[in-house]
Design an enzyme around this catalytic site. Structure first.
Site, mmCIF file in Angstrom:
data_model
loop_
_atom_site.group_PDB
_atom_site.id
_atom_site.type_symbol
_atom_site.label_atom_id
_atom_site.label_comp_id
_atom_site.label_asym_id
_atom_site.label_seq_id
_atom_site.Cartn_x
_atom_site.Cartn_y
_atom_site.Cartn_z
ATOM 1 N N HIS A 155 4.868 17.678 -0.410
ATOM 2 C CA HIS A 155 6.242 17.998 -0.017
ATOM 3 C C HIS A 155 7.098 18.526 -1.182
ATOM 4 C CE1 HIS A 155 4.936 16.003 3.501
ATOM 5 N NE2 HIS A 155 5.285 14.787 3.194
ATOM 6 N N HIS A 172 4.692 18.610 6.801
ATOM 7 C CA HIS A 172 5.787 18.651 7.782
ATOM 8 C C HIS A 172 7.119 19.064 7.151
ATOM 9 C CE1 HIS A 172 6.815 14.557 6.440
ATOM 10 N NE2 HIS A 172 7.963 14.695 7.070
ATOM 11 N N LYS A 194 -1.930 15.914 5.672
ATOM 12 C CA LYS A 194 -1.971 15.640 4.245
ATOM 13 C C LYS A 194 -2.088 14.130 4.016
ATOM 14 C CE LYS A 194 1.100 13.565 2.912
ATOM 15 N NZ LYS A 194 2.118 12.548 3.206
ATOM 16 N N GLU A 243 13.951 7.798 -0.422
ATOM 17 C CA GLU A 243 13.875 7.098 0.857
ATOM 18 C C GLU A 243 14.383 5.682 0.658
ATOM 19 O OE1 GLU A 243 10.239 8.154 3.330
ATOM 20 O OE2 GLU A 243 9.439 8.191 1.307
ATOM 21 N N LYS A 296 10.431 5.358 -2.925
ATOM 22 C CA LYS A 296 10.713 4.501 -1.764
ATOM 23 C C LYS A 296 11.637 3.389 -2.222
ATOM 24 C CE LYS A 296 6.704 5.548 1.007
ATOM 25 N NZ LYS A 296 7.343 6.493 1.943
ATOM 26 N N ASP A 312 1.177 11.126 -2.125
ATOM 27 C CA ASP A 312 1.796 11.073 -0.802
ATOM 28 C C ASP A 312 2.950 12.072 -0.666
ATOM 29 O OD1 ASP A 312 2.138 9.725 1.792
ATOM 30 O OD2 ASP A 312 4.010 8.941 0.958
ATOM 31 N N ASP A 354 -16.374 7.088 18.322
ATOM 32 C CA ASP A 354 -16.435 6.706 16.921
ATOM 33 C C ASP A 354 -16.609 8.017 16.152
ATOM 34 O OD1 ASP A 354 -17.053 5.915 14.422
ATOM 35 O OD2 ASP A 354 -18.487 4.366 15.026
HETATM 36 C C1 BG6 Z 1 5.196 11.496 4.770
HETATM 37 C C2 BG6 Z 1 4.795 10.402 3.821
HETATM 38 O O1 BG6 Z 1 4.415 12.623 4.576
HETATM 39 O O2 BG6 Z 1 6.549 11.817 4.568
HETATM 40 C C3 BG6 Z 1 5.678 9.184 3.991
HETATM 41 O O3 BG6 Z 1 3.439 10.046 4.048
HETATM 42 C C4 BG6 Z 1 7.136 9.560 3.898
HETATM 43 O O4 BG6 Z 1 5.369 8.179 3.026
HETATM 44 C C5 BG6 Z 1 7.451 10.741 4.813
HETATM 45 O O5 BG6 Z 1 7.920 8.438 4.275
HETATM 46 C C6 BG6 Z 1 8.854 11.244 4.596
HETATM 47 O O6 BG6 Z 1 9.149 12.192 5.576
HETATM 48 P P1 BG6 Z 1 10.622 12.431 6.089
HETATM 49 O O7 BG6 Z 1 10.489 13.517 7.095
HETATM 50 O O8 BG6 Z 1 11.103 11.133 6.674
HETATM 51 O O9 BG6 Z 1 11.419 12.816 4.888
#
Ligand code: BG6
Length: 486
Positions: free
Chosen positions: A237, A175, A145, A213, A336, A232, A89
């Site tokens: 990003h 990422h 993040k 997306e 989205k 997010d 935990d």
């Molecule tokens: C993430 C978000 O960091 O990136 C998600 O939390 C999002 O909501 C995702 O869908 C998008 O990443 P990628 O690599 O699919 O463009």
């Protein structure tokens, strides 16, 4: 080339991120011989599994998230044998014996603690790691993040983690920076001579950055409804991509040099006043519609929150106040359940200074450089050409195309593969530094506050479309349009 031996500890080892991204990435690095024989992956969670149960689970998940062609029974068996599991935990200080037993002192071995869990747990976990004597000079911590929900909570997390780990041991992951196409932005800009002289307010009319997306929030409604697209996607990003587009050339690409330049861009962003929030930002939320080949629910149903004001779409007109970009707006948007999945940067150049073909037909559109980050990585330069014909001059738009898959005959690795190996090798270049994260929050915060105080919730847009009409108006009132499609 193999990296140094390492114990890779994942907090949240049964969570979405671990099974969809981290374990597949580690498996693929193992397959390519990058993990030495003694490297282990230790998953921790509260799921109370035993090691056999965890290995079974991972075997199944690899089958879902690693392409079939990359799965090999012998390599899967070798990978599963590296796995350990500790049921703990995270918030409870006393209950860490399962983990401490798995991590006896081993001075030559690197320890990576990957915190794939709620940011509110980052501080407590680091404190417990220190109390249980699990941190040494060879340890690294990776923070997913979003780091916090606003500037104050981000600072508090950075303070708590910084009390245990030195900044050089802290890897704040975004990422997008691990994506090949995003890294290639720097190479495109700075390993070619012809672009850089044009990359400024003398020649560029405006810049667009879109990350759209087609997916909805899926099963992540619980996290997402407390977060929203600004926290997010934009705070991290989109702003990171904006920085790479806008930054000055560093003297060389090194650990701190690129981060120093990105920070300067964040600091040059014009702070958003309440008036800017009202006129230069748009929040949207998808309603039911048609996406991915069928009828889909609206966000409120997806998130199971009929009263939700969480935005699933954001468009912002931002200004970078420095010599290079004075007067060049940066329009950024993400959403989205948009019409398609596409991440791209558009550099729209100014029109030609003087029309030279008075009797021509057709249109002389301004040049546009479209850098497609995903799904099909490539660069397309929109130009004007003379249509072949015996009489007169007819102008037609044509394009110069670079498609990476065709150019290199090789698919790009997943962003996490690169970033996880960089952590083990102690290379922070593609990770966010504390000052960057905090500067990004400082810029985003007035927008969060403005939206919260506004009586109007996010504008509605049907799933499968390109966002609310206000986003179209945001750019069209400046006499410009969003670039859609090829
Ligand atoms: C993430 C978000 O960091 O990136 C998600 O939390 C999002 O909501 C995702 O869908 C998008 O990443 P990628 O690599 O699919 O463009």
């Amino acid at each position: 080339k193999p990296v140094a031996p390492c114990d890779f500890v994942v907090f949240g080892g049964t969570g979405d991120l671990a099974v969809r991204k981290l374990l597949p990435a580690l498996y693929l690095r193992d397959r390519d011989g990058q993990l030495p024989a003694t490297s282990r992956i230790i998953a921790t969670s509260r799921a109370g599994l035993d090691i056999a149960g965890y290995r079974d689970k991972v075997r199944g998940e690899l089958g879902r998230f690693v392409p079939d062609a990359s799965l090999d029974d012998a390599i899967v068996a070798r990978f599963l044998a590296r796995l350990e599991y500790a049921s703990i935990d995270f918030a409870d200080a006393d209950d860490w014996s399962e983990l401490t037993d798995l991590l006896p002192a081993d001075p030559g071995k690197i320890r990576v603690f990957y915190l794939a869990c709620a940011p509110a747990l980052f501080g407590p976990i680091c404190t417990h790691l220190a109390t249980h004597g699990l941190v040494d000079d060879q340890s690294r911590v990776v923070l997913e993040k979003p780091i916090g929900r606003d500037l104050a909570s981000a600072r508090a997390i950075n303070d708590a983690v910084g009390a245990v780990f030195d900044e050089s041991q802290i890897f704040r992951i975004d990422h997008y920076l691990g994506k090949e196409s995003v890294q290639n932005l720097l190479v495109t800009r700075f390993a070619n001579t012809f672009l850089e002289p044009l990359w400024n307010s003398s020649w560029v009319d405006h810049v667009q950055i879109t990350v759209s997306e087609s997916l909805g929030v899926g099963t992540r409604g619980g996290y997402y409804d407390n977060s929203g697209a600004l926290r997010d996607m934009v705070q991290n990003h989109l702003l990171q991509v904006l920085c790479l587009v806008a930054m000055e050339p560093p003297t060389y690409v090194g650990r701190e040099t690129v981060r120093d330049e990105k920070l300067k861009v964040l600091q040059a962003l014009k702070p958003m006043t309440p008036d800017d929030v009202a006129h230069s930002t748009v929040a949207g939320q998808y309603t039911a519609g048609l996406a991915e080949g069928g009828a889909v629910l609206g966000y409120k149903d997806d998130a199971e929150n009929v009263a939700s004001r969480t935005e699933t779409f954001v468009a912002i007109k931002a200004d970078v106040r420095n010599w290079r970009w004075a007067g060049v707006p940066f329009y950024i948007r993400t959403g989205k359940r948009m019409e398609r999945r596409s991440s791209e940067i558009v550099i729209q150049f100014k029109p030609v200074p003087h029309p030279m073909f008075p009797d021509s037909e057709g249109s002389n559109e301004p040049n546009k450089l479209v850098i497609q980050l995903q799904p099909n990585e490539g660069i397309r330069l929109h130009m004007t050409a003379k249509e072949p014909g015996p009489a007169g001059t007819r102008m037609r738009p044509v394009s110069l195309d670079l498609n990476y898959t065709e150019a290199f005959h090789r698919p790009s690795p997943d962003a996490y593969e690169r970033l996880l190996m960089d952590v083990v090798q102690g290379n922070p270049t593609l990770f966010m530094r504390r000052d960057e994260v905090e500067a990004a929050w400082a810029w985003v915060e007035p927008i969060l506050v403005g939206w919260q105080q506004s009586e109007r919730g996010p504008r509605r847009y049907p799933a499968g479309t390109n966002g609310p009409t206000d986003a179209t108006t945001l750019i069209e009132r400046d006499g410009r349009t969003w670039h859609e499609g090829a």
